[in-house]
Design a protein around this motif. Structure first.
Motif, PDB file in Angstrom:
ATOM      1  N   LEU A 187      -4.891  -8.339   1.173  1.00 63.60           N
ATOM      2  CA  LEU A 187      -3.893  -7.482   0.549  1.00 63.60           C
ATOM      3  C   LEU A 187      -3.992  -6.059   1.053  1.00 63.60           C
ATOM      4  O   LEU A 187      -5.071  -5.514   1.232  1.00 63.60           O
ATOM      5  CB  LEU A 187      -4.076  -7.497  -0.969  1.00 63.60           C
ATOM      6  N   ALA A 188      -2.828  -5.442   1.210  1.00 67.38           N
ATOM      7  CA  ALA A 188      -2.809  -4.052   1.645  1.00 67.38           C
ATOM      8  C   ALA A 188      -3.433  -3.137   0.611  1.00 67.38           C
ATOM      9  O   ALA A 188      -3.838  -2.032   0.933  1.00 67.38           O
ATOM     10  CB  ALA A 188      -1.378  -3.618   1.931  1.00 67.38           C
ATOM     11  N   GLY A 189      -3.524  -3.589  -0.618  1.00 64.72           N
ATOM     12  CA  GLY A 189      -4.058  -2.735  -1.665  1.00 64.72           C
ATOM     13  C   GLY A 189      -5.554  -2.731  -1.801  1.00 64.72           C
ATOM     14  O   GLY A 189      -6.082  -2.125  -2.731  1.00 64.72           O
ATOM     15  N   ASN A 190      -6.270  -3.378  -0.901  1.00 65.58           N
ATOM     16  CA  ASN A 190      -7.728  -3.374  -0.996  1.00 65.58           C
ATOM     17  C   ASN A 190      -8.287  -2.022  -0.580  1.00 65.58           C
ATOM     18  O   ASN A 190      -8.008  -1.536   0.517  1.00 65.58           O
ATOM     19  CB  ASN A 190      -8.329  -4.456  -0.104  1.00 65.58           C
ATOM     20  N   GLU A 191      -9.120  -1.427  -1.451  1.00 64.00           N
ATOM     21  CA  GLU A 191      -9.693  -0.134  -1.098  1.00 64.00           C
ATOM     22  C   GLU A 191     -10.801  -0.303  -0.073  1.00 64.00           C
ATOM     23  O   GLU A 191     -11.424  -1.359   0.043  1.00 64.00           O
ATOM     24  CB  GLU A 191     -10.230   0.589  -2.338  1.00 64.00           C
TER      25      GLU A 191
END
Lengths: 111, 114
Positions: free
Chosen positions: B98-102
């Motif tokens: 996911l693009a939202g992984n920090e």
């Protein structure tokens, strides 16, 4: 290509006052937005992120950020600043697995 | 807790030397990244890797190469160091997908090239 702008190199605030660190972004598609903090001689620490849902995101150390799609902004806020909040703050936008960072804003909180 | 470690906190090298910066992460992350940080410019991506032996150029790959022989380790190589490569180098890792992984960052290596 995505980009991030942090228009202020430095923000000065008195302890106990509210603080805002500004960030605007440009990205095609849905934005994934992040705030990181860097204390002196340290790596970056994750504060918070916006993926979807509520426009007000709460994070670590009492920080929050407000996502505004129409203004393409993601400003970092805190109701009452502490001297220990003094650090370098970075806003970032994600495309795929990569992050694009702004230039950073130095926050100085004075007693 | 995710831990990302970098081999040196401070490094001083001479122009023309070959320099190795190493990064190790202990959370089985697929993605690893190398950035350089310069005042006013924020972080700029040099290279990243999404799997062993895989690498992709970032925004400023010139003068650098990378190596990823094991999942947990990602090395940045300066083949012939130059003074304009004096900078803070930060390694990071994240989960694939996911693009939202920090991303999780190491403490950084401050490199000075004389």
């Amino acid at each position: 290509a995505q980009s991030v702008a942090q228009p202020e190199d430095q923000v000065n605030v008195a302890e106990g006052n509210p603080l805002t660190v500004k960030c605007t972004y440009s990205v095609s598609g849905n934005p994934y937005l992040f705030w990181y903090v860097q204390y002196p001689n340290r790596g970056l620490q994750f504060l918070l992120k916006y993926i979807t849902g509520d426009n007000l995101v709460k994070g670590s150390y009492g920080f929050e950020a407000e996502f505004n799609k129409s203004q393409t902004s993601f400003h970092l806020k805190k109701p009452s600043a502490l001297v220990s909040d003094s650090a370098l703050y970075f806003c970032a936008v994600s495309a795929g697995n990569m992050l694009t960072f702004g230039g950073g804003t130095r926050l100085m909180v004075k007693p | 807790d995710v831990k990302v470690t970098q081999s040196s906190r401070y490094l001083v090298k001479r122009t023309g030397e070959k320099v190795f910066l190493e990064c190790v992460q202990d959370m089985d992350h697929e993605n690893m990244f190398w950035y350089r940080q310069d005042p006013g410019l924020g972080l700029r991506l040099i290279y990243f890797s999404y799997d062993v032996k895989m690498k992709e150029k970032g925004d400023i790959p010139e003068g650098y190469s990378v190596s990823r022989e094991k999942k947990e380790r990602f090395s940045l190589i300066l083949e012939s160091a130059s003074t304009n490569q004096t900078s803070m180098y930060l390694c990071a890792s994240s989960l694939l997908g996911l693009a939202g992984n920090e991303q999780f960052f190491g403490p950084g290596t401050r490199l000075t090239v004389l």
